[in-house]
Design a protein around this motif. Structure first.
Motif, PDB file in Angstrom:
ATOM      1  N   GLN A 173       0.817  -1.203   0.000  1.00  0.00           N
ATOM      2  CA  GLN A 173       0.000   0.000   0.000  1.00  0.00           C
ATOM      3  C   GLN A 173       0.853   1.256   0.000  1.00  0.00           C
ATOM      4  OE1 GLN A 173      -2.164  -0.931   3.659  1.00  0.00           O
ATOM      5  NE2 GLN A 173      -1.345   0.895   4.623  1.00  0.00           N
ATOM      6  N   GLY A 174       0.307   2.316  -0.551  1.00  0.00           N
ATOM      7  CA  GLY A 174       0.996   3.599  -0.652  1.00  0.00           C
ATOM      8  C   GLY A 174       0.122   4.556  -1.427  1.00  0.00           C
ATOM      9  N   GLY A 175       0.756   5.516  -2.092  1.00  0.00           N
ATOM     10  CA  GLY A 175       0.005   6.425  -2.944  1.00  0.00           C
ATOM     11  C   GLY A 175      -0.680   7.567  -2.249  1.00  0.00           C
ATOM     12  N   LEU A 176      -0.418   7.740  -0.931  1.00  0.00           N
ATOM     13  CA  LEU A 176      -1.066   8.806  -0.172  1.00  0.00           C
ATOM     14  C   LEU A 176      -0.066   9.905   0.154  1.00  0.00           C
ATOM     15  CD1 LEU A 176      -3.090   6.648   2.401  1.00  0.00           C
ATOM     16  CD2 LEU A 176      -3.854   7.509   0.166  1.00  0.00           C
ATOM     17  N   GLY A 177      -0.575  11.115   0.309  1.00  0.00           N
ATOM     18  CA  GLY A 177       0.278  12.237   0.677  1.00  0.00           C
ATOM     19  C   GLY A 177       0.450  12.393   2.166  1.00  0.00           C
ATOM     20  N   LEU A 178      -0.430  11.754   2.960  1.00  0.00           N
ATOM     21  CA  LEU A 178      -0.320  11.772   4.408  1.00  0.00           C
ATOM     22  C   LEU A 178       0.233  10.430   4.880  1.00  0.00           C
ATOM     23  CD1 LEU A 178      -3.661  13.571   5.382  1.00  0.00           C
ATOM     24  CD2 LEU A 178      -1.355  14.513   5.440  1.00  0.00           C
ATOM     25  N   PRO A 179       0.968  10.414   6.008  1.00  0.00           N
ATOM     26  CA  PRO A 179       1.692   9.203   6.405  1.00  0.00           C
ATOM     27  C   PRO A 179       0.846   8.070   6.954  1.00  0.00           C
ATOM     28  CG  PRO A 179       2.032  10.965   8.008  1.00  0.00           C
ATOM     29  CD  PRO A 179       1.304  11.573   6.847  1.00  0.00           C
ATOM     30  N   ASP A 180      -0.401   8.344   7.316  1.00  0.00           N
ATOM     31  CA  ASP A 180      -1.236   7.316   7.935  1.00  0.00           C
ATOM     32  C   ASP A 180      -2.610   7.315   7.267  1.00  0.00           C
ATOM     33  OD1 ASP A 180      -2.763   5.664   9.569  1.00  0.00           O
ATOM     34  OD2 ASP A 180      -1.889   6.424  11.431  1.00  0.00           O
ATOM     35  N   PRO A 181      -3.079   6.155   6.783  1.00  0.00           N
ATOM     36  CA  PRO A 181      -4.416   6.121   6.171  1.00  0.00           C
ATOM     37  C   PRO A 181      -5.517   6.606   7.113  1.00  0.00           C
ATOM     38  CG  PRO A 181      -3.231   4.064   5.768  1.00  0.00           C
ATOM     39  CD  PRO A 181      -2.403   4.844   6.732  1.00  0.00           C
ATOM     40  N   ALA A 182      -5.290   6.493   8.424  1.00  0.00           N
ATOM     41  CA  ALA A 182      -6.320   6.901   9.385  1.00  0.00           C
ATOM     42  C   ALA A 182      -6.608   8.393   9.331  1.00  0.00           C
ATOM     43  CB  ALA A 182      -5.900   6.495  10.796  1.00  0.00           C
ATOM     44  N   TYR A 183      -5.640   9.193   8.861  1.00  0.00           N
ATOM     45  CA  TYR A 183      -5.871  10.635   8.772  1.00  0.00           C
ATOM     46  C   TYR A 183      -7.063  10.957   7.865  1.00  0.00           C
ATOM     47  CZ  TYR A 183      -1.422  11.794  11.044  1.00  0.00           C
ATOM     48  OH  TYR A 183      -0.391  11.940  11.935  1.00  0.00           O
ATOM     49  N   TYR A 184      -7.324  10.091   6.923  1.00  0.00           N
ATOM     50  CA  TYR A 184      -8.381  10.368   5.954  1.00  0.00           C
ATOM     51  C   TYR A 184      -9.758   9.966   6.452  1.00  0.00           C
ATOM     52  CZ  TYR A 184      -4.523  10.971   2.645  1.00  0.00           C
ATOM     53  OH  TYR A 184      -3.388  11.385   2.002  1.00  0.00           O
ATOM     54  N   THR A 185      -9.812   9.242   7.576  1.00  0.00           N
ATOM     55  CA  THR A 185     -11.105   8.734   8.043  1.00  0.00           C
ATOM     56  C   THR A 185     -11.503   9.240   9.419  1.00  0.00           C
ATOM     57  OG1 THR A 185      -9.995   6.735   8.889  1.00  0.00           O
ATOM     58  CG2 THR A 185     -10.897   6.643   6.657  1.00  0.00           C
ATOM     59  N   ARG A 186     -10.527   9.734  10.206  1.00  0.00           N
ATOM     60  CA  ARG A 186     -10.865  10.209  11.544  1.00  0.00           C
ATOM     61  C   ARG A 186     -11.611  11.539  11.467  1.00  0.00           C
ATOM     62  NH1 ARG A 186      -5.432   8.239  13.725  1.00  0.00           N
ATOM     63  NH2 ARG A 186      -4.626  10.327  13.307  1.00  0.00           N
ATOM     64  N   GLY A 187     -12.515  11.741  12.424  1.00  0.00           N
ATOM     65  CA  GLY A 187     -13.321  12.947  12.411  1.00  0.00           C
ATOM     66  C   GLY A 187     -13.034  13.924  13.519  1.00  0.00           C
ATOM     67  N   ALA A 189     -11.231  16.936  15.780  1.00  0.00           N
ATOM     68  CA  ALA A 189     -10.911  18.305  15.368  1.00  0.00           C
ATOM     69  C   ALA A 189      -9.463  18.440  14.906  1.00  0.00           C
ATOM     70  CB  ALA A 189     -11.189  19.267  16.532  1.00  0.00           C
ATOM     71  N   ASP A 190      -8.536  17.789  15.605  1.00  0.00           N
ATOM     72  CA  ASP A 190      -7.121  17.896  15.222  1.00  0.00           C
ATOM     73  C   ASP A 190      -6.882  17.321  13.834  1.00  0.00           C
ATOM     74  OD1 ASP A 190      -6.490  19.123  17.597  1.00  0.00           O
ATOM     75  OD2 ASP A 190      -5.725  17.308  18.567  1.00  0.00           O
ATOM     76  N   ALA A 193      -8.281  19.620  11.219  1.00  0.00           N
ATOM     77  CA  ALA A 193      -7.406  20.783  11.032  1.00  0.00           C
ATOM     78  C   ALA A 193      -6.201  20.405  10.176  1.00  0.00           C
ATOM     79  CB  ALA A 193      -6.958  21.322  12.393  1.00  0.00           C
ATOM     80  N   LEU A 194      -5.667  19.205  10.408  1.00  0.00           N
ATOM     81  CA  LEU A 194      -4.545  18.743   9.599  1.00  0.00           C
ATOM     82  C   LEU A 194      -4.954  18.584   8.139  1.00  0.00           C
ATOM     83  CD1 LEU A 194      -1.636  17.617   9.385  1.00  0.00           C
ATOM     84  CD2 LEU A 194      -2.603  15.357   9.846  1.00  0.00           C
ATOM     85  N   LEU A 195      -6.122  18.026   7.903  1.00  0.00           N
ATOM     86  CA  LEU A 195      -6.611  17.854   6.532  1.00  0.00           C
ATOM     87  C   LEU A 195      -6.775  19.202   5.837  1.00  0.00           C
ATOM     88  CD1 LEU A 195      -9.198  14.936   6.830  1.00  0.00           C
ATOM     89  CD2 LEU A 195      -7.115  14.957   5.450  1.00  0.00           C
ATOM     90  N   ALA A 196      -7.194  20.210   6.588  1.00  0.00           N
ATOM     91  CA  ALA A 196      -7.346  21.542   6.001  1.00  0.00           C
ATOM     92  C   ALA A 196      -5.980  22.100   5.589  1.00  0.00           C
ATOM     93  CB  ALA A 196      -8.023  22.481   6.998  1.00  0.00           C
ATOM     94  N   ARG A 197      -4.956  21.894   6.426  1.00  0.00           N
ATOM     95  CA  ARG A 197      -3.607  22.330   6.074  1.00  0.00           C
ATOM     96  C   ARG A 197      -3.087  21.550   4.866  1.00  0.00           C
ATOM     97  NH1 ARG A 197      -0.810  24.716  10.410  1.00  0.00           N
ATOM     98  NH2 ARG A 197       0.842  25.070   8.874  1.00  0.00           N
ATOM     99  N   TYR A 198      -3.429  20.279   4.831  1.00  0.00           N
ATOM    100  CA  TYR A 198      -3.014  19.434   3.710  1.00  0.00           C
ATOM    101  C   TYR A 198      -3.655  19.914   2.415  1.00  0.00           C
ATOM    102  CZ  TYR A 198      -2.267  15.114   1.009  1.00  0.00           C
ATOM    103  OH  TYR A 198      -1.910  14.197   0.050  1.00  0.00           O
TER     104      TYR A 198
END
Length: 671
Positions: A173-187, A189-190, A193-198
């Motif tokens: 697996q790979g192909g993501l710009g963020l280091p952890d797939p969980a960043y894309y699914t967690r809801g 606030a932190d 905020a990270l997704l907004a910066r991304y």
């Protein structure tokens, strides 16, 4: 850029009280005339502090983090690389130095980098712009992998767990710009905020690749949408830590039919891979990726691939690209406050893309033949000591001893550089385009990595670079690896007394060689097969001794931390290897003779202690105490020394002093 190997190095490399009372007549002297305690007293109380007194005085506590003698060795190796590259830039000797000198010059010339702008990635973006239909997507992905830019997934060479002399190609697996797939699914606030910066970062990069302002929001949303779809099919990072869970060999025949849209058969051909087997540990992920290639519009793939190119290459392009990358990846993800100096950025890029080239030249310049021979000789003697000690072992059966001796007899010692050199034929670089040179070098390194795939290629090169200090036991290949950069003070230097060479370098060798026959080494036999060659008797004896070692270190006060102790459980395995390493080096020194007496013994132990000199701030010590699998320097030095009666004899330490506990309390591994 070159991708990490999926099995990492976790499985396969081994890439841790008071003064003695004064004598009676001294105690009766007037206070003003009181004699200093003899040197032996200081050594018997805290040998680490005694042996490193000059270093500790010359290297005061830093404002943050830590400094150490091994850290200084690393800094020296880095400066040596700079000096080598400067010489290659001004007066290259041979084709490889010409390539490196041009690469170095192009990276240091910031004005040229600014003039070059986005020119290095223009051909890649043009190729992506040529995507018109679904069938064009997979070839574009394969072409990016070929130049060292992994898109959609990772593909790399790693060991075949069924045949350790073979490497397979691993689809992971790979192909993501963020280091952890969980960043894309967690809801939380932190994360949001990270997704907004991304998203801001994606917009900046897409703008630099030529996306018009009016289309930015839509195009950014397309990238995030695709990455979220990929992340939803990927496994949590914790599940990737088990090497066996990432190993699933499948035949390459039929991959093209099974994954028609990904065209994995054609992908392998483009990478230069013709093996009959690959590993796909998560076929459900690749089925999902295949469906995405077939189901999403080509326009979305074009945007995603433009983003992957821009993100990967941003650190090597003009300042707007670098600033965008650093503002997110440096400041947000890594917590850095300012970019590294230009020379350091350039050196890191060269090590990433052309590291083996630099390593070849580094060893030729900085590793004298005499030092290499001495390193091999000492390593041979330490191995011989281990063989002898195993023969005298009271906790190994005859059958287990025979297997251990056979394994050590087959062990290879590789010093300086890998035995097998690479093919350095590569497109000339020139000095006009740093980003272009990065792509040329990355393409070369990817090509050489792909050559590792297949039978008989697993030892093609190391997983460390010769210019980076390292000494490790490679479990899969049953070999000891010692890099050229490691063979300097305080580890091994021609100016060091021979006994000190054994105490420092020899003990580190013993530490690593112990892994060939310890609780980890027992999992690979002399024939290179994955099997446990111990019996329950050896396992029980090892566990009992390991518990004794853990209890010993549990009693040591953690330096800098009031009331804290070393965690003997998480540091146990490294502590055992340290104890084993010092006892094996001592046995090797004695066998190498002639005996040098107390002076040689003192040099031997000082050599060991001076490897571990360090100054660690309270904050850094607190962090390490919770997670570091190695004990702090004071106890890496003192812990093993305390187990040897020869130390007490050399420094006239009485039994019961801090550095000489009673013999029945000492821990031995292979003696």
């Amino acid at each position: 850029m070159p991708t990490p190997r999926p099995l990492a190095l976790a499985l396969l490399l081994a890439l841790a009280a008071g003064l003695a009372a004064p004598d009676g007549h001294a105690a009766k002297k007037p206070a003003a005339k009181k004699a200093k305690a003899p040197a032996a007293s200081a050594a018997c109380a805290d040998f680490y502090a005694n042996a490193n007194a000059d270093w500790l005085k010359a290297n005061p506590m830093p404002d943050s983090g830590a400094i150490s003698s091994l850290g200084q060795l690393t800094a020296r190796a880095q400066q040596q690389q700079r000096d080598l590259l400067d010489a290659a830039m001004n007066a290259p000797q041979g084709n490889v130095q010409k390539l490196l000198g041009d690469f170095w010059a192009s990276g240091l010339d910031e004005a040229a980098v600014e003039r070059d702008g986005a020119n290095p990635v223009a051909p890649l973006l043009k190729r992506i712009d040529g995507i018109r239909k679904t069938g064009d997507v997979a070839p574009a992905i394969a072409a990016l992998h070929q130049v060292g830019i992994p898109a959609l997934f990772n593909f790399s060479a790693d060991v075949d767990l069924r045949e350790l002399d073979r490497h397979l190609g691993y689809f992971a697996q790979g192909g993501l710009g963020l280091p952890d797939p969980a960043y894309y699914t967690r809801g939380d606030a932190d994360t949001q905020a990270l997704l907004a910066r991304y998203a801001d970062y994606i917009r900046r990069i897409l703008t630099l690749t030529g996306i018009p302002a009016k289309d930015l929001e839509r195009e950014t949303a397309l990238v995030l949408d695709l990455e979220k779809r990929i992340a939803a099919a990927e496994r949590p990072l914790v599940e990737l830590r088990d090497p066996k869970a990432n190993f699933a060999p499948v035949a390459t025949a039929g991959l093209g039919k099974q994954y028609r849209n990904l065209q994995l058969d054609a992908f392998l051909k483009v990478q230069g891979v013709s093996d009959d087997t690959v590993s796909i540990a998560n076929p459900a992920l690749f089925a999902r990726l295949d469906a995405l290639v077939g189901g999403l519009k080509p326009a979305q793939w074009k945007t995603y691939l433009r983003w992957r190119v821009g993100d990967a290459m941003a650190p090597y392009l003009a300042k707007p690209w670098r600033d965008a990358s650093f503002d997110f990846r440096g400041k947000v993800l890594r917590g850095e406050t300012q970019p590294a100096p230009r020379w350091q950025q350039t050196l890191e890029a060269i090590n990433l893309a052309a590291g083996p080239m630099l390593g070849r030249e580094y060893a030729a310049r900085y590793l004298p033949d005499a030092t290499r021979r001495q390193a091999v000789d000492i390593a041979d003697h330490v191995r011989d000591a281990l063989v002898r000690n195993i023969g005298n072992s009271t906790w190994m059966s005859d059958a287990v001893k025979a297997e251990a001796r056979s394994k050590l007899g087959k062990l290879r010692i590789e010093v300086g550089t890998p035995r097998r050199d690479l093919d350095y034929s590569v497109q000339p670089m020139g000095r006009g385009s740093f980003g272009g040179n990065m792509l040329i070098a990355s393409t070369w390194r990817h090509r050489e990595e792909m050559k590792r795939i297949g039978r008989g290629n697993a030892d093609r090169r190391w997983d460390v670079l010769p210019q980076q200090p390292a000494l490790a036991y490679d479990l899969a290949q049953n070999r000891l690896i010692v890099t050229a950069a490691m063979l300097q003070a305080p580890v091994l230097d021609a100016a060091m007394p021979q006994a000190a060479q054994y105490g420092a370098y020899g003990a580190l060798v013993g530490h690593e060689l112990s892994h060939a026959v310890d609780a980890r080494g027992r999992m690979v036999d002399a024939g290179g097969d994955l099997r446990d060659w111990w019996t329950s008797t050896e396992a029980a004896a090892w566990d009992a001794n390991a518990q004794k070692a853990a209890a010993l270190y549990d009693g040591f006060a953690y330096p800098q931390l009031k009331g804290a102790k070393v965690n003997g459980r998480i540091t146990r395995d490294e502590n055992i290897a340290d104890i084993a390493g010092l006892e094996l080096a001592r046995a090797a020194l004695v066998a190498a003779g002639p005996a040098g007496g107390a002076d040689a013994d003192k040099a031997f132990y000082r050599g060991w202690a001076q490897v571990w000199a360090q100054q660690v701030t309270v904050d850094e010590a607190q962090r390490r105490s919770l997670q570091d699998v190695r004990a702090p320097g004071q106890w890496r030095s003192n812990g093993p020394v305390m187990q040897q009666g020869a130390f007490g004899s050399a420094f006239a330490c009485k039994a019961g002093t801090p550095m000489q506990p009673p013999a029945q309390q000492r821990v031995g591994i292979f003696r």
